[in-house]
Structure formats: structure tokens, C-alpha cells
Scaffold this motif. Sequence first.
Motif, PDB file in Angstrom:
ATOM      1  N   ILE A 140       0.835  -1.204   0.000  1.00 26.50           N
ATOM      2  CA  ILE A 140       0.000   0.000   0.000  1.00 26.50           C
ATOM      3  C   ILE A 140       0.873   1.259   0.000  1.00 26.50           C
ATOM      4  O   ILE A 140       0.606   2.215  -0.730  1.00 26.50           O
ATOM      5  N   ASP A 141       1.927   1.230   0.799  1.00 27.00           N
ATOM      6  CA  ASP A 141       2.767   2.408   0.983  1.00 27.00           C
ATOM      7  C   ASP A 141       3.796   2.601  -0.130  1.00 27.00           C
ATOM      8  O   ASP A 141       4.380   3.680  -0.253  1.00 27.00           O
ATOM      9  N   ASN A 142       4.037   1.555  -0.916  1.00 27.51           N
ATOM     10  CA  ASN A 142       5.084   1.607  -1.939  1.00 27.51           C
ATOM     11  C   ASN A 142       4.516   1.174  -3.292  1.00 27.51           C
ATOM     12  O   ASN A 142       4.667   0.012  -3.694  1.00 27.51           O
ATOM     13  N   PRO A 143       3.880   2.090  -4.029  1.00 17.46           N
ATOM     14  CA  PRO A 143       3.296   1.739  -5.329  1.00 17.46           C
ATOM     15  C   PRO A 143       4.317   1.215  -6.333  1.00 17.46           C
ATOM     16  O   PRO A 143       3.971   0.399  -7.189  1.00 17.46           O
ATOM     17  N   VAL A 144       5.558   1.649  -6.227  1.00 18.61           N
ATOM     18  CA  VAL A 144       6.595   1.158  -7.148  1.00 18.61           C
ATOM     19  C   VAL A 144       6.838  -0.333  -6.909  1.00 18.61           C
ATOM     20  O   VAL A 144       6.920  -1.126  -7.856  1.00 18.61           O
ATOM     21  N   LEU A 145       6.944  -0.735  -5.641  1.00 17.53           N
ATOM     22  CA  LEU A 145       7.109  -2.155  -5.319  1.00 17.53           C
ATOM     23  C   LEU A 145       5.887  -2.956  -5.758  1.00 17.53           C
ATOM     24  O   LEU A 145       6.029  -4.052  -6.324  1.00 17.53           O
ATOM     25  N   ALA A 146       4.699  -2.412  -5.505  1.00 14.72           N
ATOM     26  CA  ALA A 146       3.471  -3.111  -5.899  1.00 14.72           C
ATOM     27  C   ALA A 146       3.444  -3.350  -7.406  1.00 14.72           C
ATOM     28  O   ALA A 146       3.094  -4.451  -7.876  1.00 14.72           O
ATOM     29  N   ALA A 147       3.814  -2.335  -8.192  1.00 14.59           N
ATOM     30  CA  ALA A 147       3.826  -2.481  -9.647  1.00 14.59           C
ATOM     31  C   ALA A 147       4.881  -3.486 -10.091  1.00 14.59           C
ATOM     32  O   ALA A 147       4.661  -4.282 -11.026  1.00 14.59           O
ATOM     33  N   LYS A 148       6.036  -3.480  -9.404  1.00 17.30           N
ATOM     34  CA  LYS A 148       7.112  -4.407  -9.765  1.00 17.30           C
ATOM     35  C   LYS A 148       6.691  -5.861  -9.568  1.00 17.30           C
ATOM     36  O   LYS A 148       6.877  -6.698 -10.459  1.00 17.30           O
ATOM     37  N   VAL A 149       6.124  -6.182  -8.391  1.00 20.49           N
ATOM     38  CA  VAL A 149       5.778  -7.584  -8.134  1.00 20.49           C
ATOM     39  C   VAL A 149       4.572  -8.017  -8.965  1.00 20.49           C
ATOM     40  O   VAL A 149       4.455  -9.186  -9.345  1.00 20.49           O
ATOM     41  N   ALA A 150       3.666  -7.081  -9.281  1.00 19.37           N
ATOM     42  CA  ALA A 150       2.536  -7.416 -10.155  1.00 19.37           C
ATOM     43  C   ALA A 150       3.038  -7.766 -11.549  1.00 19.37           C
ATOM     44  O   ALA A 150       2.593  -8.749 -12.163  1.00 19.37           O
ATOM     45  N   ALA A 151       3.988  -6.977 -12.068  1.00 17.49           N
ATOM     46  CA  ALA A 151       4.551  -7.246 -13.393  1.00 17.49           C
ATOM     47  C   ALA A 151       5.338  -8.554 -13.391  1.00 17.49           C
ATOM     48  O   ALA A 151       5.266  -9.345 -14.342  1.00 17.49           O
ATOM     49  N   GLY A 152       6.076  -8.809 -12.307  1.00 20.55           N
ATOM     50  CA  GLY A 152       6.814 -10.060 -12.206  1.00 20.55           C
ATOM     51  C   GLY A 152       5.896 -11.266 -12.160  1.00 20.55           C
ATOM     52  O   GLY A 152       6.194 -12.318 -12.737  1.00 20.55           O
ATOM     53  N   GLY A 153       4.768 -11.113 -11.479  1.00 17.75           N
ATOM     54  CA  GLY A 153       3.793 -12.196 -11.421  1.00 17.75           C
ATOM     55  C   GLY A 153       3.185 -12.486 -12.784  1.00 17.75           C
ATOM     56  O   GLY A 153       3.061 -13.642 -13.194  1.00 17.75           O
ATOM     57  N   ARG A 154       2.825 -11.437 -13.488  1.00 18.26           N
ATOM     58  CA  ARG A 154       2.248 -11.613 -14.833  1.00 18.26           C
ATOM     59  C   ARG A 154       3.253 -12.301 -15.761  1.00 18.26           C
ATOM     60  O   ARG A 154       2.891 -13.187 -16.545  1.00 18.26           O
ATOM     61  N   GLU A 155       4.519 -11.936 -15.653  1.00 17.21           N
ATOM     62  CA  GLU A 155       5.550 -12.556 -16.494  1.00 17.21           C
ATOM     63  C   GLU A 155       5.698 -14.044 -16.167  1.00 17.21           C
ATOM     64  O   GLU A 155       5.794 -14.890 -17.072  1.00 17.21           O
ATOM     65  N   THR A 156       5.695 -14.377 -14.880  1.00 12.01           N
ATOM     66  CA  THR A 156       5.778 -15.783 -14.478  1.00 12.01           C
ATOM     67  C   THR A 156       4.585 -16.563 -15.005  1.00 12.01           C
ATOM     68  O   THR A 156       4.724 -17.693 -15.505  1.00 12.01           O
ATOM     69  N   LEU A 157       3.412 -15.974 -14.905  1.00 13.54           N
ATOM     70  CA  LEU A 157       2.194 -16.626 -15.392  1.00 13.54           C
ATOM     71  C   LEU A 157       2.319 -16.972 -16.868  1.00 13.54           C
ATOM     72  O   LEU A 157       2.030 -18.110 -17.281  1.00 13.54           O
ATOM     73  N   MET A 158       2.720 -16.020 -17.673  1.00 13.34           N
ATOM     74  CA  MET A 158       2.754 -16.222 -19.120  1.00 13.34           C
ATOM     75  C   MET A 158       3.841 -17.210 -19.540  1.00 13.34           C
ATOM     76  O   MET A 158       3.667 -17.964 -20.499  1.00 13.34           O
ATOM     77  N   LYS A 159       4.956 -17.236 -18.809  1.00 15.25           N
ATOM     78  CA  LYS A 159       6.056 -18.123 -19.182  1.00 15.25           C
ATOM     79  C   LYS A 159       5.860 -19.549 -18.683  1.00 15.25           C
ATOM     80  O   LYS A 159       6.217 -20.510 -19.359  1.00 15.25           O
ATOM     81  N   GLN A 160       5.313 -19.685 -17.475  1.00 18.30           N
ATOM     82  CA  GLN A 160       5.313 -20.981 -16.808  1.00 18.30           C
ATOM     83  C   GLN A 160       3.947 -21.655 -16.744  1.00 18.30           C
ATOM     84  O   GLN A 160       3.874 -22.878 -16.614  1.00 18.30           O
ATOM     85  N   PHE A 161       2.872 -20.880 -16.859  1.00 19.92           N
ATOM     86  CA  PHE A 161       1.543 -21.440 -16.629  1.00 19.92           C
ATOM     87  C   PHE A 161       0.566 -21.082 -17.750  1.00 19.92           C
ATOM     88  O   PHE A 161      -0.593 -20.782 -17.500  1.00 19.92           O
ATOM     89  N   SER A 162       1.030 -21.114 -19.007  1.00 18.98           N
ATOM     90  CA  SER A 162       0.154 -20.773 -20.122  1.00 18.98           C
ATOM     91  C   SER A 162      -0.690 -21.977 -20.538  1.00 18.98           C
ATOM     92  O   SER A 162      -0.276 -23.132 -20.401  1.00 18.98           O
ATOM     93  N   GLU A 163      -1.873 -21.713 -21.076  1.00 12.51           N
ATOM     94  CA  GLU A 163      -2.750 -22.785 -21.563  1.00 12.51           C
ATOM     95  C   GLU A 163      -2.055 -23.604 -22.638  1.00 12.51           C
ATOM     96  O   GLU A 163      -2.136 -24.844 -22.650  1.00 12.51           O
ATOM     97  N   GLU A 164      -1.369 -22.940 -23.561  1.00 13.61           N
ATOM     98  CA  GLU A 164      -0.739 -23.643 -24.676  1.00 13.61           C
ATOM     99  C   GLU A 164       0.276 -24.669 -24.179  1.00 13.61           C
ATOM    100  O   GLU A 164       0.275 -25.827 -24.598  1.00 13.61           O
ATOM    101  N   ALA A 165       1.135 -24.245 -23.243  1.00 14.00           N
ATOM    102  CA  ALA A 165       2.176 -25.146 -22.750  1.00 14.00           C
ATOM    103  C   ALA A 165       1.586 -26.325 -21.985  1.00 14.00           C
ATOM    104  O   ALA A 165       2.001 -27.478 -22.174  1.00 14.00           O
ATOM    105  N   ILE A 166       0.604 -26.058 -21.138  1.00 15.16           N
ATOM    106  CA  ILE A 166       0.037 -27.123 -20.295  1.00 15.16           C
ATOM    107  C   ILE A 166      -0.805 -28.089 -21.127  1.00 15.16           C
ATOM    108  O   ILE A 166      -0.689 -29.318 -20.994  1.00 15.16           O
ATOM    109  N   ALA A 167      -1.668 -27.555 -22.007  1.00 11.52           N
ATOM    110  CA  ALA A 167      -2.497 -28.428 -22.848  1.00 11.52           C
ATOM    111  C   ALA A 167      -1.626 -29.302 -23.742  1.00 11.52           C
ATOM    112  O   ALA A 167      -1.893 -30.503 -23.904  1.00 11.52           O
TER     113      ALA A 167
END
Length: 340
Positions: free
Chosen positions: A302-329
Motif C-alpha cells: 500500500i505504501d510503496n506503489p513502485v514495489l506493488a507495480a514491480k511484483v505485479a509485473a513479475g507475477g504476470r511474467e511468471t504466469l505467461m512463461k510458466q503457466f500458459s494454456e498452450e504449454a500445459i495443454a
Amino acid sequence: MRVMHFHFGKDGGAERFFVHLVNALALRGVEQSAVIRPDRIWRKDLPASVGIYESNFRNLSLDRILLPLCVAREARRIQPDAIMAWAPRASELMPDHKGCIKISRLGDYPTNLSYFKNSDILVCNTPGIAEHVRELGWTRGVEVISNFTSTGQVAPVDRATFDTPADAPVVMSMGRFVPRKEFALLTAAVAKLPGVYLWLAGEGEELENVKKVAADLGVTDRVRFLGWQKDTRPFVAAADIFVMPSNHEPLGNVILEAWAQGRPVVSSRSEGPSWFMRDGDNGLLVDIGNTDGFSQAIARLIDNPVLAAKVAAGGRETLMKQFSEEAIANAYLELFRRKP
């Protein structure tokens, strides 16, 4: 390609992934049938092309005797390429059928291997589960194939609909209200943060206890119980921070769903998140059961929007690389083509 599924789950993250995978396979031309519990709220989300048989497969029921015979007969009739049992109980239904690969898919740590006597291979959704079954003495095949979730971003719900100020920090979590999800702990953590609202989506036997905790802590006016939601994405999109406080979580589908909506995540150091999350990179990790730790992690975001944006972007990147529908299916399709 033909696949038979056995799934006796209720209503949670594992069931959402079952629906996701069956739909993904249907889009790829796989013919499927499934045995599921009666009256599942997610049945309507399965493709119309999937043949459904309903049974509780309970002990001391006629289906306990007749269903294995019916399943074995159906396997002989359609000659599937793969038979897939979801979790130990469903694996008890696995017929001793030759000529196809027989898979037991595990989203949690089994207590013993007796369920899998007719299974050729165990598909584990984390490396930790795979290591566990080997330690139990499993000598047949083991594969690690994780889950995927929808990665499309959606419009948020209107906070006003849930009596929540537009400018208030909103923390969200979701899942079945059972003790291991630690929603009472999360409620206590948010209670330490004046002005922060908590949204909880789901149902279950622990719901009334969590409501009592909120009342005892004097934060009922800041906690919103959303009930079960068919599509949780608009609620996640309306929150500022997603928290997964479970004391036991083999994977953590809800984290993937939060990442899909671009939300920063705080998680306990339970089994699954400890595998795919990196503290300060794609989320913040807190020791299991540490109420103050969760409060502090939420406050940091809450107090650090820069950190919040960083970890949100890192999470989205992990999702797309490691947990995509195409790769799993594709991983499952490759597995289905194997012969035992």
C-alpha cells in the motif's frame, strides 16, 4: 483422440482447473467423457460435447459396486487413448484396462499409494508432490505438469455495489472456507490496518467462524463476504492486493488468477508458492501463520506503489512463461499419446 475423466471434487481451485483443461482439450479436438459428482455448480461450464455421468461413488452405496463395472465396460467400448483420474479417490475407479495410458493427476500430497494400483503414471502439479510420491515408494512414471488459468484481463466490478469506498485500499482472497485457508488469520491481519477493506469470495464450513472473528475484532464494517462467484476475475481486478494466507497449498491456483488480473500478491510460504514465487520479485512471501507478517507485507504494498507495480509485473511474467494454456495443454496431449 479420446479421453475418459473421473473427478469427484467439490467446488474450488482444482475444479476450476478441471473445467479449464477439459475446455482446452475440447478446443483441440479431443473427445471426452467424465464421471463427476451430481449437482456440481461448474457442470454447465463444461463443453456440451463432453459426455457426463454423475455419481458420488460413496462407500456403502450401490454405485460403489456398479460404477467400476460400468466404467470398465465403457473403456472396452470406446477404447480411449487415455484415462485420467483426478486425485486419489477417483483413482480407485481406474479400471485395469489395457491399450491406453492410465493417469492419476495429483494436486495434493497423497498419504499412501494404494489408490493408484491401476495407474501407469502420476501427474503431479508441483515438483514437491512428485518428490513426495517417490519417497512413498512409487516406481512407475512421474511427470510434473502444472495448472493454467485464463490470462485475459477483465473490467473490475463497481466497488460501490459492495459498499466499499473507491479510494480505500482493498485486499482480496478467495477459496473454500476451510481452516487451512486461514481466512480468520487474514481477517485479523487486515484488522491491524485502519481504513483497509477485505473482500473474501467463497463458501464453506468455516464461513461463520470468520464472520465471528471479524465481529469480535470490530471490523465487520470493513469486511465483505462475496459468496461463491462463478467468475471471480472482476472482483480480483477491483482489488488492490491479493493475499493467499493458506497454511497448506500444494500449488495456489488463486495466485495465478490474481496475476492474470495484474494484481500484486502476498502469499504464505506454503508448498506451491515457495516453488514458483520469489520474494520481492513476483510477490511477497510471509511465514505461515504470521499475522503481523501479513499485515506488514500488505502495508508495504500500500505504501510503496513502485514495489506493488514491480511484483505485479513479475507475477504476470511468471504466469505467461510458466503457466500458459498452450504449454500445459500440449504437455497433456503429448502424455496422452504415450503407450504404457
